[in-house]
Structure formats: C-alpha cells, structure tokens
Design an enzyme around this catalytic site. Structure first.
Site, PDB file in Angstrom:
ATOM      1  N   GLU A 333       0.988  -1.222   0.069  1.00  0.00           N
ATOM      2  CA  GLU A 333       0.015   0.079   0.076  1.00  0.00           C
ATOM      3  C   GLU A 333       0.836   1.169  -0.036  1.00  0.00           C
ATOM      4  OE1 GLU A 333      -4.217   0.084   1.842  1.00  0.00           O
ATOM      5  OE2 GLU A 333      -3.225   1.205   3.404  1.00  0.00           O
ATOM      6  N   HIS A 364       6.505 -27.234   3.092  1.00  0.00           N
ATOM      7  CA  HIS A 364       5.566 -28.330   2.451  1.00  0.00           C
ATOM      8  C   HIS A 364       4.502 -27.746   1.641  1.00  0.00           C
ATOM      9  CE1 HIS A 364       7.618 -31.144   5.369  1.00  0.00           C
ATOM     10  NE2 HIS A 364       7.440 -30.281   6.053  1.00  0.00           N
ATOM     11  N   LYS A 473     -14.021   0.710  -3.603  1.00  0.00           N
ATOM     12  CA  LYS A 473     -14.834   1.102  -2.743  1.00  0.00           C
ATOM     13  C   LYS A 473     -16.251   1.912  -3.346  1.00  0.00           C
ATOM     14  CE  LYS A 473     -12.059   2.838   0.330  1.00  0.00           C
ATOM     15  NZ  LYS A 473     -11.759   3.183   1.607  1.00  0.00           N
TER      16      LYS A 473
END
Length: 504
Positions: A333, A364, A473
């Site tokens: 950001e 793994h 948004k």
C-alpha cells in the site's frame, strides 16, 4: 523498467555479477559474513547471502546519498510535510518516542503521550470490570497491526482479557466470533480513522445490537464526534487518532488499544520502546551501517537491478505467522505507486508482490517453487534465538530448518539427474530476534517501516497515500442498492450480467 540515470552504475554492477554465485561471493570476500551483519538492540540482521558485493553495495549507498535519504529521514522525524498529495506530515515515529529536536514532533509526542495515558486508564478499568472478552472491529491498518501484535505477544495463559478481531464485511466472520461469547461479559472496540468505512460500520452495528446497546462499546477515530454520534458512545470511551498518522502506521497510537488489552498496558509501552530504539538508530546511524537503509537498498537491488518481481517473508516462529499479511499492507500500500511525487510517471519498476508464511509449514507448500522454479524469489527469513515454550527440541529443529533452507536456497546442490538438481542462487536476508519480546517486535516492525520509506525516497514516490483503494469502494457503494432490489443503471456489461445472475 529502470531508465533513471541514478541507476547507471548499478546496472554495470548487476551485469558484472550476473554469473556470480552466492558461495563465490562469500569466498571472494572473507569478512563478508561479519561485514554484512548488523545488530540493533534485540535484532541481528545478516545480508551476506544477498547477490551483491562490496562494490555494488557502495554504488547503492552512493545512490542513497544522491537521493538524500539521510535528509529525507530527518524531515520525516521532524514532522515536515512528506505526504505531499494530502498535505500532511507522517509522524508515526512521534507516537513512540521523542528522538528529534523539532517543535512539531515534540507537540505530537506530547499529544500522543496524553492519549496513551487515557488509554491506560481505560485498559485498567476494563481489566477490573468483569468483562472477559473484547471484540475489536476494524479493517486494514485498524486491524492488521493490532491483530499481529496481539497474536504474537498474548500470554499462553493467565490473560485477563481475550481479544477477538473481526475485519471482513462477510457476516460469517462476525457470526463465528460472537457464537463463542457471552454478551453480558463482552465489550467492543470500533476502530476507523474516518468512521466512514463500510465494513466497520456494518460490523459495528451487528456488535452494537448483539451487546444490547453502547454501554460497553469503545471507539478509536480521527473523527471522534462522528464515532460518538454513530453509535451513541460516551465521549470518555472514544480515543482520538490524527490525520498525521496513516492507518498502516497506526498500531502505535490508540489503534493499539486492543493490543494493550490483549498483552497488558506495560507490555504495550515496551513495544513502543523497541520501536523508538530502532527510530533512534534510523535517524542517527550512517547510511553504511543503518539497518533500515541497508534493508531498503537491498530490496531496491533485487527489484530494479536483478528484476525480481516478488518477495517472500518466512517467519520461523508460529507466533509471527501474521507478519507476512501485515507486511503486505505496509509495503504494497505504501509503495504500490506508478507516479512520482510530482505526478510524473515513475522511471523504474516499483513494489514487488510481498507474500509468505510460517516455517516449517511453508516448506511443505511453496518451497518446491522457491528451490526449483523458474522465478527467483528473494526472501526474508525471521527467527528467534530463544523460545518461551518448554519444548526445546522442537525449537532446535525449527532453527535447524531455518538455517538449512537459507543455505540450500543460496548454495543449491548439483545432480546428474536434472529432476534432483538444485540451482541455488536464491538470495535471502536472515533476521534473528533474541527472543519474541515486545521490544524486539517493536524494533522489527519499525525497521520495516523505515525500509519502506527509504525505498519511497529512492523511487521518488509518496509512501503515505493510498488512492488506489478508493475506486473499488466507490463502485461497491453504487452497486449495493442494486443487490438490495433497487433499479440501478449499470454501464458495465459484465457487471450488469452478473448482477442479473445474483438476483436470479
């Protein structure tokens, strides 16, 4: 994409080192392991397995001097207007210490200390209130930092309060959290800088209704009047934050209220002390022995000179499992920008994708790609010298795996069978905390904050705005009425079709 003239000499060094191996660099520079190690308080960091030599590092330091990185750090601490697009200072350092003689910073420090004292009173009152659980509602910088620190430092047993975090607007997150709690013994904290964040307002309403009112609701906001009005929260239970503190840099402020509840107020202050120790180092140390500067320059080298598009963070301590997610926001950001401070296009690639996980689990899952994939991924390996649990053998095995993986990635191992050949040449930085204490974690987080700022100075971008998060948004706010049955004109044909599918 690296055309800036400041990188010219660095390109020649990168070309010169193209065929170099990390074991070869270690052999060619006998003092390399010691020379590329730094200790700052409880942190030990070693860059010896990065793919640069002393000459290339000197060129990186010359670039930092040319871009006045030292002066930029001083301007940050003094409270000068480093966030040009929003016309603000970025004084998160003043939340944790008074390390520079500047009136603006001194005033910010005094203000922050006063609010921290108020927060301490609220912490002690809640500890003595009969409340057993606290639900903290926030998102982004209002959640990731507090969640990380609370999870890393919470006591195994004996905690006075259990703190739960809810961030996602998905109602399932709130439902699962509340299902385990008793509303009569629960308090809530709503954290939002503007108190206009959709996720926090919707989740806050659920929490308010579940608690049966606002008697045990608290708020943290840069808009305290709006916070108090939205949920009828008493003024003495609303803690302020300020527009000179960015969300992703705010865990040191009253946004850290849930941290103090989870780990205790004294340990919260120790967290700030550790960060302040790193601040003093970042401000005073010469560039060539400045830990955040060297970390930031190393990331510049890997991104702009070696062309690596991602960066991994592996925490060989389960208590730091949330650190990669926190750093994703802090780094991406802050540095995910395509224009310079003056609005002109950047002339270099900027932030790589940051990701990672906790060892040894990651061995793994994605380590196959790190060892034998076609993309080289520089990495930070983070571990703790001393453990707090009684399982010494497990901790020794954890550290053995950390050391083995950094060695294997760097050195590789040849084989006549191409399927079993390890090419090596994968650079990494080793970071060791003496132990996972509040001071050590504070210093670690502050190191990354300053390293991010160093990179922003080199790239001439603003590390303290985040306009890229706004468009999505805004579109979501316009589409919500359509999902609620209203007749909304939607221009995008794909969105229009999917809305029709969603509404049946």
């Amino acid at each position: 994409m690296t055309t800036n003239n400041g990188f010219d000499s660095l390109h020649s060094h990168a070309q010169r080192l193209k065929g170099a191996s990390i074991p070869g660099l270690l052999a060619a520079e006998p003092g390399r392991v010691q020379d590329l190690a730094l200790r700052v308080g409880p942190l030990y960091v070693n860059f010896a397995r990065q793919k640069y030599d002393a000459a290339a590092l000197q060129a990186l330091l010359a670039l930092a001097a040319d871009r006045d990185v030292g002066g930029a750090i001083t301007r940050l601490f003094r409270g000068e207007q480093v966030n040009l697009t929003e016309g603000r200072a970025a004084l998160h350092t003043a939340l944790r210490g008074d390390v520079v003689d500047a009136p603006v910073a001194a005033e910010a420090y005094a203000t922050a200390r006063e609010i921290r004292q108020r927060m301490g009173v609220l912490v002690r009152a809640l500890e003595d209130s009969g409340v057993t659980d606290v639900v903290s509602v926030g998102i982004g910088g209002s959640d990731l930092g507090p969640r990380l620190v609370a999870d890393a430092l919470r006591p195994v047993s004996g905690a006075r309060l259990r703190v739960h975090f809810v961030s996602n607007v998905d109602g399932a997150a709130m439902q699962r959290t509340l299902a385990t709690l008793d509303p009569a013994k629960t308090a809530g904290i709503l954290i939002s800088k503007t108190f206009g964040t959709q996720e926090t307002l919707l989740n806050g309403q659920i929490l308010h209704d579940w608690l049966g009112g606002s008697d045990r609701l608290y708020a943290v906001s840069a808009n305290p009047e709006r916070a108090a009005k939205a949920f009828a929260i008493a003024a003495d239970r609303v803690l302020p934050m300020w527009d000179w503190v960015g969300g992703r840099y705010s865990l040191w402020s009253a946004v850290g209220f849930p941290i103090a509840l989870a780990i205790g107020f004294e340990r919260f202050e120790q967290l700030l002390e550790g960060a302040a120790q790193m601040d003093a180092h970042a401000l005073d140390a010469p560039l060539e022995r400045n830990l955040p500067v060297l970390h930031g320059l190393t990331d510049i080298w890997n991104r702009n000179l070696l062309g690596h598009a991602t960066h991994a963070v592996m925490t060989y301590d389960q208590r730091l499992a949330l650190l990669p997610a926190y750093l994703q926001q802090l780094v991406m950001e802050s540095l995910g920008k395509r224009v310079q401070r003056d609005g002109q296009p950047v002339t270099t690639d900027t932030v790589p994708v940051w990701w990672g996980g906790a060892g040894t689990d990651v061995q793994h899952s994605f380590f196959q790609a790190l060892h034998q994939g076609t993309s080289i991924v520089p990495a930070d390996f983070i571990g703790c010298v001393h453990n707090d649990d009684p399982y010494t053998i497990n901790h020794q095995a954890l550290l053995a795996n950390l050391l083995a993986q950094t060695e294997a990635l760097a050195n590789g191992q040849g084989s006549d069978d191409p399927h079993r050949d390890y090419p090596g040449g994968r650079p990494s930085t080793l970071i060791l905390l003496d132990a996972l204490t509040p001071q050590a974690l504070g210093a670690l987080i502050a190191m990354y904050e300053h390293a991010v700022y160093v990179q922003s100075v080199i790239w001439n971008i603003n590390a303290f705005d985040q306009f890229g998060v706004e468009l999505g948004k805004q579109l979501a706010s316009g589409l919500l009425p359509a999902l609620q049955g209203e007749d909304v004109a939607v221009a995008d044909p794909m969105t229009r079709e999917i809305l029709a599918q969603l509404k049946g």
